[in-house]
Design an enzyme around this catalytic site. Structure first.
Site, PDB file in Angstrom:
ATOM      1  N   GLN A 109       0.852  -1.195   0.000  1.00 20.50           N
ATOM      2  CA  GLN A 109       0.000   0.000   0.000  1.00 20.50           C
ATOM      3  C   GLN A 109       0.887   1.244   0.000  1.00 20.50           C
ATOM      4  O   GLN A 109       1.491   1.573   1.024  1.00 20.50           O
ATOM      5  CB  GLN A 109      -0.872  -0.046   1.260  1.00 20.50           C
ATOM      6  CG  GLN A 109      -1.769   1.141   1.460  1.00 20.50           C
ATOM      7  CD  GLN A 109      -2.480   1.064   2.817  1.00 20.50           C
ATOM      8  OE1 GLN A 109      -2.518   0.016   3.458  1.00 20.50           O
ATOM      9  NE2 GLN A 109      -3.019   2.166   3.268  1.00 20.50           N
ATOM     10  N   GLY A 110       0.972   1.916  -1.128  1.00 17.63           N
ATOM     11  CA  GLY A 110       1.851   3.089  -1.237  1.00 17.63           C
ATOM     12  C   GLY A 110       1.066   4.373  -1.067  1.00 17.63           C
ATOM     13  O   GLY A 110       0.769   5.058  -2.063  1.00 17.63           O
TER      14      GLY A 110
ATOM     15  N   SER B  29       1.459   6.686   2.251  1.00 21.93           N
ATOM     16  CA  SER B  29       2.168   7.719   3.034  1.00 21.93           C
ATOM     17  C   SER B  29       3.438   8.200   2.339  1.00 21.93           C
ATOM     18  O   SER B  29       4.134   7.432   1.674  1.00 21.93           O
ATOM     19  CB  SER B  29       2.573   7.160   4.403  1.00 21.93           C
ATOM     20  OG  SER B  29       1.468   6.626   5.063  1.00 21.93           O
TER      21      SER B  29
ATOM     22  N   SER C 203       4.558  -1.004   4.129  1.00 21.93           N
ATOM     23  CA  SER C 203       4.779  -2.290   4.797  1.00 21.93           C
ATOM     24  C   SER C 203       5.107  -3.388   3.799  1.00 21.93           C
ATOM     25  O   SER C 203       4.400  -3.571   2.811  1.00 21.93           O
ATOM     26  CB  SER C 203       3.535  -2.696   5.586  1.00 21.93           C
ATOM     27  OG  SER C 203       3.324  -1.825   6.665  1.00 21.93           O
TER      28      SER C 203
ATOM     29  N   GLU D 132     -10.104  -1.765   6.607  1.00 17.15           N
ATOM     30  CA  GLU D 132      -9.216  -2.072   7.731  1.00 17.15           C
ATOM     31  C   GLU D 132     -10.039  -2.307   9.000  1.00 17.15           C
ATOM     32  O   GLU D 132      -9.550  -2.873   9.961  1.00 17.15           O
ATOM     33  CB  GLU D 132      -8.255  -0.914   7.989  1.00 17.15           C
ATOM     34  CG  GLU D 132      -7.135  -0.857   6.976  1.00 17.15           C
ATOM     35  CD  GLU D 132      -6.032   0.129   7.369  1.00 17.15           C
ATOM     36  OE1 GLU D 132      -5.159   0.346   6.553  1.00 17.15           O
ATOM     37  OE2 GLU D 132      -6.064   0.675   8.486  1.00 17.15           O
TER      38      GLU D 132
ATOM     39  N   GLU E 245      -4.918  10.829  17.299  1.00 16.37           N
ATOM     40  CA  GLU E 245      -5.319  12.248  17.322  1.00 16.37           C
ATOM     41  C   GLU E 245      -6.232  12.549  16.136  1.00 16.37           C
ATOM     42  O   GLU E 245      -7.247  13.242  16.268  1.00 16.37           O
ATOM     43  CB  GLU E 245      -4.083  13.160  17.267  1.00 16.37           C
ATOM     44  CG  GLU E 245      -3.193  13.135  18.508  1.00 16.37           C
ATOM     45  CD  GLU E 245      -2.283  11.909  18.575  1.00 16.37           C
ATOM     46  OE1 GLU E 245      -2.169  11.180  17.563  1.00 16.37           O
ATOM     47  OE2 GLU E 245      -1.695  11.671  19.650  1.00 16.37           O
TER      48      GLU E 245
HETATM   49  C1  LIG Z   1       2.953  -0.406  11.622  1.00 20.76           C
HETATM   50  C2  LIG Z   1       2.685   0.601  10.559  1.00 20.76           C
HETATM   51  C3  LIG Z   1       2.425   0.175   9.264  1.00 20.76           C
HETATM   52  C4  LIG Z   1       2.218   1.130   8.253  1.00 20.76           C
HETATM   53  N1  LIG Z   1       2.035   0.665   6.972  1.00 20.76           N
HETATM   54  C5  LIG Z   1       1.828   1.557   5.988  1.00 20.76           C
HETATM   55  C6  LIG Z   1       1.660   1.108   4.632  1.00 20.76           C
HETATM   56  O1  LIG Z   1       1.742  -0.096   4.333  1.00 20.76           O
HETATM   57  N2  LIG Z   1       1.458   2.039   3.675  1.00 20.76           N
HETATM   58  C7  LIG Z   1       1.378   3.379   3.957  1.00 20.76           C
HETATM   59  O2  LIG Z   1       1.141   4.158   3.045  1.00 20.76           O
HETATM   60  N3  LIG Z   1       1.558   3.839   5.236  1.00 20.76           N
HETATM   61  C8  LIG Z   1       1.785   2.964   6.244  1.00 20.76           C
HETATM   62  N4  LIG Z   1       1.992   3.420   7.531  1.00 20.76           N
HETATM   63  C9  LIG Z   1       2.056   4.861   7.774  1.00 20.76           C
HETATM   64  C10 LIG Z   1       0.871   5.424   8.503  1.00 20.76           C
HETATM   65  O3  LIG Z   1      -0.276   5.414   7.685  1.00 20.76           O
HETATM   66  C11 LIG Z   1       1.253   6.836   8.946  1.00 20.76           C
HETATM   67  O4  LIG Z   1       2.322   6.723   9.870  1.00 20.76           O
HETATM   68  C12 LIG Z   1       0.101   7.575   9.600  1.00 20.76           C
HETATM   69  O5  LIG Z   1      -0.897   7.840   8.663  1.00 20.76           O
HETATM   70  C13 LIG Z   1       0.575   8.888  10.245  1.00 20.76           C
HETATM   71  O6  LIG Z   1       1.291   9.666   9.326  1.00 20.76           O
HETATM   72  P1  LIG Z   1       2.740  10.224   9.680  1.00 20.76           P
HETATM   73  O7  LIG Z   1       3.568   9.096  10.204  1.00 20.76           O
HETATM   74  O8  LIG Z   1       3.233  10.966   8.480  1.00 20.76           O
HETATM   75  O9  LIG Z   1       2.528  11.216  10.882  1.00 20.76           O
HETATM   76  P2  LIG Z   1       2.046  12.738  10.786  1.00 20.76           P
HETATM   77  O10 LIG Z   1       0.837  12.822   9.955  1.00 20.76           O
HETATM   78  O11 LIG Z   1       3.207  13.591  10.429  1.00 20.76           O
HETATM   79  O12 LIG Z   1       1.663  12.999  12.291  1.00 20.76           O
HETATM   80  C14 LIG Z   1       2.652  13.274  13.311  1.00 20.76           C
HETATM   81  C15 LIG Z   1       1.921  13.547  14.609  1.00 20.76           C
HETATM   82  O13 LIG Z   1       1.073  14.700  14.453  1.00 20.76           O
HETATM   83  C16 LIG Z   1      -0.275  14.389  14.761  1.00 20.76           C
HETATM   84  N5  LIG Z   1      -1.175  15.093  13.857  1.00 20.76           N
HETATM   85  C17 LIG Z   1      -1.117  15.150  12.503  1.00 20.76           C
HETATM   86  N6  LIG Z   1      -2.137  15.900  12.012  1.00 20.76           N
HETATM   87  C18 LIG Z   1      -2.860  16.296  13.081  1.00 20.76           C
HETATM   88  C19 LIG Z   1      -4.046  17.084  13.219  1.00 20.76           C
HETATM   89  N7  LIG Z   1      -4.684  17.601  12.167  1.00 20.76           N
HETATM   90  N8  LIG Z   1      -4.523  17.290  14.475  1.00 20.76           N
HETATM   91  C20 LIG Z   1      -3.896  16.759  15.561  1.00 20.76           C
HETATM   92  N9  LIG Z   1      -2.757  16.005  15.491  1.00 20.76           N
HETATM   93  C21 LIG Z   1      -2.265  15.785  14.263  1.00 20.76           C
HETATM   94  C22 LIG Z   1      -0.394  12.881  14.554  1.00 20.76           C
HETATM   95  O14 LIG Z   1      -1.440  12.337  15.345  1.00 20.76           O
HETATM   96  C23 LIG Z   1       0.985  12.405  15.022  1.00 20.76           C
HETATM   97  O15 LIG Z   1       1.004  12.270  16.409  1.00 20.76           O
HETATM   98  C24 LIG Z   1       2.229   2.512   8.551  1.00 20.76           C
HETATM   99  C25 LIG Z   1       2.466   2.928   9.860  1.00 20.76           C
HETATM  100  C26 LIG Z   1       2.711   1.998  10.853  1.00 20.76           C
HETATM  101  C27 LIG Z   1       3.009   2.484  12.241  1.00 20.76           C
END
Ligand SMILES: Cc1cc2nc3c(=O)[nH]c(=O)nc-3n(C[C@H](O)[C@H](O)[C@H](O)COP(=O)(O)OP(=O)(O)OC[C@H]3O[C@@H](n4cnc5c(N)ncnc54)[C@H](O)[C@@H]3O)c2cc1C
Length: 384
Positions: free
Chosen positions: A131-132, A134, A166, A249, A366
């Protein structure tokens, strides 16, 4: 609370009974599936073999349409399969989790030709998909993603970077979100594509997670050509594909996860000979609430209803319950968790580390609370 009509229930009972006897009959041969090797290549090999066995015996094909290589029938069969496997202590293959996440969206939005050609490969374990979505600057806010797909007539030319993908190093295909419109259009300018991972210009760089596994990868796309026939849904319709993925999901996969968490609570109590305590009771209550809520959502999905913003409650209950369970493991089985080298303790350590991710993947805690506040409770948006 019933998920099914009487007729469907009889069919489901028959499915469960048949599957249990199949598992019993193959118990010795399937022993490696109950205690997977830690090394990833070996783990994937065991899972792939197991998935093929489930497919060949027909169990994995129930609940998926014939056009996709399935045998038809209700989605409930898929939930029952996940539950039976988990309760009996077998792994729920990662590729099957991916089918549950990406499969319904590809079925709904992919062309019939794409589904007929690709879906059976995923279902049988011949292929793995990733799943591409993020990107380094676009996780919670996917509407700001920058991986660009330029229209070049017969194909798209894709350039950009994904992260946290992932198991990308095991994937043959990727469901990729790309920007086909202007940046200012946000999510309206996003389109989903189905990309071959062996296309020239795709580079996968695995990243080691806190659990010790190289689960994630950075995936780079440098002038990758993707045929237009691989567009999933409408151009500019990436938001619908994304919503479908997120919704799914919270269906079979969430049902499997809550079953597994409840089983791990039983393991904790049994292995440590714990007696009834407020702490164990609190975890039990959290997981029971999760179970009831997940069943309700699964029931809506089975009835063909959209689960929408309300399902953010499920995601919050899932991460709260999962963290409560593994915090209890930390506090009630500290010696085992910290000092023991046994396979059982290693697994607890792995599960504890992984539980920290439950409030991040599939939308952070959040962001789920924001969705509930704005779209369910109707509270005003914060002005920046
Ligand atoms: C085990 C695991 C598997 C994953 N697998 C995949 C995958 O296969 N494919 C894929 O595409 N992604 C995958 N992800 C990524 C996942 O979807 C993202 O980590 C998630 O959507 C959060 O994005 P970010 O890490 O960029 O954090 P950010 O969006 O940068 O957030 C950082 C922090 O800011 C907070 N925040 C952000 N916006 C707001 C807001 N508007 N209000 C309040 N707080 C806010 C968040 O809650 C977080 O605490 C995976 C993540 C994990 C942990």
């Amino acid at each position: 609370m019933t998920l099914l009509s009487e007729v469907d229930r009889a069919e489901l009972d028959e499915f469960r009974t048949g599957f249990r006897s199949w598992l019993n009959a193959h118990g010795d041969e399937l022993e490696p599936v109950r205690s997977l090797p830690r090394e990833l290549d070996a783990q994937f090999a065991v899972q792939r073999r197991f998935q093929r066995q489930l497919f060949d015996a027909g169990w994995l094909r129930r609940g998926w349409p014939e056009a996709a290589g399935g045998l038809g029938g209700s989605v409930v069969a898929r939930g029952a399969l996940a539950e039976e496997l988990t309760v009996a202590g077998y792994t729920f293959p990662l590729a099957v989790s991916m089918i549950e996440v990406l499969g319904p969206a590809v079925l709904k939005f992919g062309s019939p030709e794409l589904v007929a050609e690709m879906f059976p490969r995923l279902l049988s374990g011949e292929e793995f998909w990733c799943q591409g979505f993020s990107e380094p600057e676009a996780g919670s806010d996917l509407g700001s993603l920058r991986t660009r797909a330029v229209d070049e007539g017969e194909h798209w030319r894709v350039s950009g970077q994904k992260i946290w993908t992932s198991w990308a190093q095991y994937a043959q295909r990727c469901v990729l979100l790309t920007r086909t419109g202007e940046q200012a259009e946000g999510f309206r300018g996003v389109t989903a594509l189905f990309v071959d991972m062996d296309s020239p210009g795709v580079t996968v760089r695995p990243l080691r997670a806190m659990s010790g596994d190289e689960e994630f990868s950075e995936v780079f796309f440098d002038d990758v050509l993707v045929p237009k026939s691989r567009t999933v849904g409408q151009v500019g319709g990436g938001v619908s594909v994304t919503m479908c993925v997120l919704e799914n999901e919270r269906s079979v996969l969430a049902w499997q996860r809550q079953t597994w968490l409840n089983k791990r609570l039983e393991d904790l109590v049994a292995e440590n000979e714990l007696t009834a305590s407020a702490r164990v009771g609190d975890v039990f209550t959290s997981l029971y609430a999760l179970k009831l809520r997940t069943r309700e959502t699964f029931r809506s999905v089975v009835a063909g209803q959209s689960v929408g913003a309300q399902s953010s409650v499920d995601k919050i209950l899932l991460s709260t319950g999962e963290k409560a369970l593994f915090d209890a493991v930390h506090d009630l089985a500290t010696d085992q968790l910290l000092l023991d080298d046994s396979a059982t303790a290693t697994q607890w350590r792995y599960d504890y580390a992984y539980s920290r991710a439950s409030s991040i993947y599939g939308g952070t805690a959040e962001v789920q609370r924001n969705i509930l506040a704005e779209r369910v409770l109707g509270l005003p948006r914060e002005r920046s």
